[in-house]
Design a protein around this motif. Structure first.
Motif, short mmCIF file in Angstrom:
data_model
loop_
_atom_site.label_atom_id
_atom_site.label_comp_id
_atom_site.label_asym_id
_atom_site.label_seq_id
_atom_site.Cartn_x
_atom_site.Cartn_y
_atom_site.Cartn_z
N THR A 109 -32.55 49.12 61.44
CA THR A 109 -31.39 50.09 60.94
C THR A 109 -30.27 49.42 60.35
O THR A 109 -29.50 48.62 61.37
N ARG A 110 -29.79 49.71 59.39
CA ARG A 110 -28.67 48.98 58.87
C ARG A 110 -27.70 50.17 58.36
O ARG A 110 -27.81 51.63 57.80
N ASN A 111 -26.16 49.75 58.39
CA ASN A 111 -24.98 50.34 57.79
C ASN A 111 -25.16 49.52 56.35
O ASN A 111 -24.72 48.72 56.10
N ARG A 112 -25.59 50.30 55.22
CA ARG A 112 -25.86 49.63 53.94
C ARG A 112 -24.51 49.14 53.52
O ARG A 112 -24.45 48.14 52.77
N VAL A 113 -23.20 49.87 53.54
CA VAL A 113 -21.99 49.29 52.98
C VAL A 113 -21.75 47.89 53.77
O VAL A 113 -21.58 46.78 53.15
N GLN A 114 -21.63 48.27 54.87
CA GLN A 114 -21.26 47.06 56.17
C GLN A 114 -22.56 45.76 55.73
O GLN A 114 -22.21 44.69 55.66
N HIS A 115 -23.96 46.13 55.64
CA HIS A 115 -24.85 45.16 55.61
C HIS A 115 -24.65 44.27 54.27
O HIS A 115 -24.70 43.25 54.17
#
Length: 834
Positions: A38-44
């Motif tokens: 599971t990712r935070n798209r902006v942070q990743h």
């Protein structure tokens, strides 16, 4: 066969589920079920941007340093992409061939998948764009009814880290083999191929600048070239340009020369260390009975597997049981351990799966004349060792005649082998492994012509035996010690020692059946003569004069190949103790594959005809056994094994007629196959193995059916064919051997076809076609053909039953689809386990 013949639908055995699932092909990251964190798209995305920028900065520093050494400008870099632990990496989406971005290697470390990718200069923007699209764009409109799906989601979210790859990322060998600081080793360097740059020439020139030594010889594959490089990791890492030419690196393997070059004391120390790692075979393990020049059983490496009670002699009074010539003892070492170079070089335990027995049937190889026929000596020697009838065993014999005048015709010796294997006299079936015989050493400089004209030696033409020829992967020479010498056979091709059946009449069996490592030779640059020259071209094994001379020696030729095949067969027998000799032979042939070098010699690109395959078969049989496929099934492959019997003939109103046809119902993964796209290509390989009873004699030699007691054939149900129509067609084929020649051609394509696969008593062929067609083919028939059991009713053998083994493998090579589990579940559900 009469129309009311019994239709039998025996269950097909699936090779041990728990074991066969150990070897699995890595799943393609292209599957829609890819598991990502599971990712935070902006942070990743921002984290990956920073990692790429750090890699660029590191690259700039390296380029600055290498310019100071005069090593030129950079033409690209390597990036390493890592997954999270226990998660997959969508590695197939990392490659972008149109932009020159190449996926070079994949490995797993600590449950992380690591992919190394070459990125040409100026092409790093490809990944920056992918990351940016993931952060800012969606593949579907953002509406309440439609979930958000970022572009490139599977690829970017599967990546945990991106960094500039170092030499360690290109290392694909065991991590513990990576060299220490400033340690100079021989590296096995796999070079990328490119239409724009000659990377091999570049590496050779660059290595000279870095004071490294590169082997003169190279091995060329489809998209890789392999050379040996002597240097340290610091030397190789100094040039980012040099790394840009490399796809992967490994430690070059030790050769027999490393050990044979030691003195006796040095060899003994290596042996003593190996003895601490040996796990002896279990008490109920099978045995390989070696029919040879005897064995010296006090060799320290043979003591754990050969006892005094297990060594015999055809003429114990005059010959003794010991090895005075030096052929049987080296054979025993290979049967037990394989090439000892590998076992001595490793650190792990050495698990032994089988014991060794010996019958001395000859005092020394070479021309000699016993007072008894060779067949009689072989039969009596087998009887000597079978005083213990309960032990499971197979036989290995590398003793042959010195000529090949039989040209495939049965001899008294080969017929004896066929009688022993088939249980003609005692109903006991046996697996006998024979060497194909060696070419004339004085003619090997003419390779490959020397092998094409030197034919398999007696008794290698025996129908039921597993006859073994030789091939080689050993091509590296010590160029400092032997400047100008050239290895004779290229990597993956037939060994210079191996005989063929190229000039046999077309109706005789395919021999050799398989090929195993037999070593290589080299050409003397001064006189063009072939010589064994360097032990690096040979195998390492146990020497018979271990007390007076060195306990380890080099060994090769088809004797070595047959010993390795016997070891392989014994290991299969130990793993599957309920399998018949016919089945062990079938499994080994079924797993065999032709190397690229073999195919290149006989199979032209897009214009392959059956005659090309005939030549290939006569040259090297079915190829080299693949031990991974022999023991395990990948999830996109399924292997089924059946052991069964049938009665080929019966007497009805004074006439001997065809009787049984067995139709096997396969637990086919029909739904899985039908779910694949219509154009998905699949493969089905079928192997049928049985033993014939021989009828030698000049009249029999004029007709192959009169030598063989019977023949068996297989056929597969065709699409849209009902079971009744299938059985009716098989009935006609069993009656009329000319039927197939006038019948409608099967859909798909059999690689060999009926005329090639019908030879001998083992038949193996591969069908290629669509998944939809294969889904409709869930029945295979085994049916009899003519033989002397039928043609000579006065001998009263027409009522006998015959055993056979049927092996079927289906693969989906172009797509990763689990076809193993559905069948495994089906059989678990339908079969009572007791």
């Amino acid at each position: 066969m009469a129309e009311n013949s019994k239709e039998r639908l025996p269950h097909i055995l699936v090779i041990d589920t728990a074991l066969r699932r150990k070897y699995t092909t890595p799943k393609s990251a292209g599957a829609s079920s890819l598991k990502t964190p599971t990712r935070n798209r902006v942070q990743h995305a921002e984290r990956l941007f920073k990692q790429v920028e750090a890699a660029l900065a590191q690259e700039a520093n390296i380029i600055h340093e290498q310019r100071a050494f005069g090593l030129g400008v950079c033409n690209g870099i390597y990036l390493s992409f890592e997954s999270e632990p226990s998660f997959e990496l969508k590695f197939d989406s990392l490659e972008f061939q149109r932009g020159g971005i190449e996926l070079c290697s994949i490995k797993k470390i600590n449950d992380r998948t690591i992919a190394t990718v070459f990125v040409p200069d100026g092409k790093l923007t490809h990944f920056l764009r992918k990351i940016g699209q993931y952060r800012d764009e969606d593949t579907a409109p953002r509406t309440p009814e439609s979930p958000t799906k970022p572009k490139n989601k599977d690829l970017i979210e599967s990546i945990s880290a991106i960094k500039l790859a170092a030499l360690t990322e290109l290392w694909t060998d065991s991590p513990e083999l990576f060299p220490e600081e400033n340690e100079t080793i021989w590296w096995e360097v796999w070079i990328r191929l490119s239409n724009k740059i000659d990377h091999e020439a570049f590496l050779r020139a660059h290595a000279q600048q870095l004071e490294m030594v590169v082997s003169t010889e190279a091995i060329h594959f489809l998209d890789r070239t392999v050379v040996l490089v002597n240097g340290s990791k610091e030397q190789i890492s100094r040039s980012i340009n040099l790394l840009g030419s490399i796809a992967e690196v490994r430690r070059a393997k030790e050769t027999a020369a490393f050990f044979t070059g030691m003195d006796r004391k040095g060899q003994s120390e290596w042996i003593d260390e190996a003895l601490t790692r040996i796990n002896p075979p279990p008490t109920n393990s099978p045995s390989v009975c070696l029919l040879d020049t005897g064995i010296n059983i006090n060799h320290p490496l043979l003591k754990p597997i050969v006892s005094h009670d297990d060594v015999h002699s055809y003429n114990a009074l005059n010959w003794g049981v010991d090895d005075r010539h030096g052929h049987g003892t080296p054979m025993a070492g290979l049967i037990a351990y394989g090439d000892l170079t590998t076992q001595l070089s490793m650190d792990g335990p050495i698990g032994l799966t089988h014991r060794i027995e010996s019958v001395k049937i000859i005092q020394a190889p070479g021309p000699q004349r016993n007072n008894e026929p060779y067949g009689a000596v072989t039969r009596e020697s087998v009887a000597r060792v079978e005083i213990d009838p309960d032990r499971k065993r197979l036989y290995c014999m590398a003793v042959t005649t010195t000529d090949y005048r039989d040209r495939g015709r049965p001899s008294s010796w080969s017929a004896t082998v066929d009688a022993l294997t088939s249980g003609y006299e005692d109903e006991q079936h046996r697996l006998i492994i024979l060497s194909a015989g060696n070419t004339d050493p004085n003619e090997r400089h003419r390779y490959p012509n020397s092998s094409l004209t030197d034919e398999v030696h007696d008794p290698g033409q025996a129908w039921n035996a597993l006859t073994v020829g030789g091939y080689t992967e050993k091509v590296w020479l010590d160029e400092e010690k032997y400047p100008g010498w050239q290895s004779i056979a290229p990597a993956g091709d037939l060994s210079p020692s191996s005989c063929t059946s190229m000039e046999w009449e077309k109706n005789w069996p395919i021999k050799p059946d398989i090929v195993m490592e037999a070593g290589n030779m080299a050409i003397n640059p001064e006189n063009g003569v072939a010589d064994y020259i360097d032990d690096s071209l040979q195998l390492l094994t146990t020497g018979h004069q271990f007390l007076l001379k060195k306990p380890l020696i080099s060994f090769g030729d088809t004797s070595a190949a047959s010993a390795l095949a016997a070891r392989l067969a014994a290991m299969v027998m130990a793993q599957y103790p309920d399998y018949w000799p016919e089945t062990i032979r079938a499994l080994i042939v079924h797993s065999s594959q032709w190397t690229d070098a073999m195919k290149a010699r006989f199979l032209p690109g897009n214009n392959r005809r059956k005659n090309h395959y005939r030549q290939l078969l006569r040259y090297c049989g079915y190829g080299v056994p693949n031990d991974k496929e022999l023991y395990w099934s990948a999830q996109n492959a399924l292997t089924l094994v059946a052991q069964d019997t049938l009665q080929p003939f019966e007497k009805d109103k004074g006439q001997v007629k065809t009787r049984d046809i067995n139709i096997h119902s396969l637990p086919w993964p029909t739904e899985v196959l039908q779910s694949l796209p219509d154009d998905t290509q699949v493969e089905m390989r079928v192997t049928l193995s049985y033993f014939i009873e021989p009828n030698p004699g000049e009249r029999g030699w004029s007709n192959k059916y009169r030598y063989a007691s019977h023949g068996l054939r297989f056929d597969v149900r065709r699409p849209l064919e009902t079971i009744e129509e299938f059985q009716q067609r098989i009935n006609l084929q069993a009656r009329d051997e000319e039927y197939n020649k006038n019948h409608v051609k099967d859909s798909g394509e059999w690689l060999l076809g009926e005329n090639l696969r019908k030879l001998g008593s083992i038949h193996s062929d591969t069908w290629q076609g669509s998944a939809v067609e294969l889904a409709q083919r869930g029945y295979i028939a085994v049916y009899p053909l003519l033989g002397w059991w039928k043609e000579r009713p006065n001998l009263q053998r027409w009522g006998k039953r015959t055993r056979y083994s049927l092996i079927v493998t289906i693969k989906t090579p172009s797509i990763e689809m689990d076809i193993y589990t559905p069948v495994s579940n089906l059989i678990t559900t339908k079969v009572e386990i007791g």
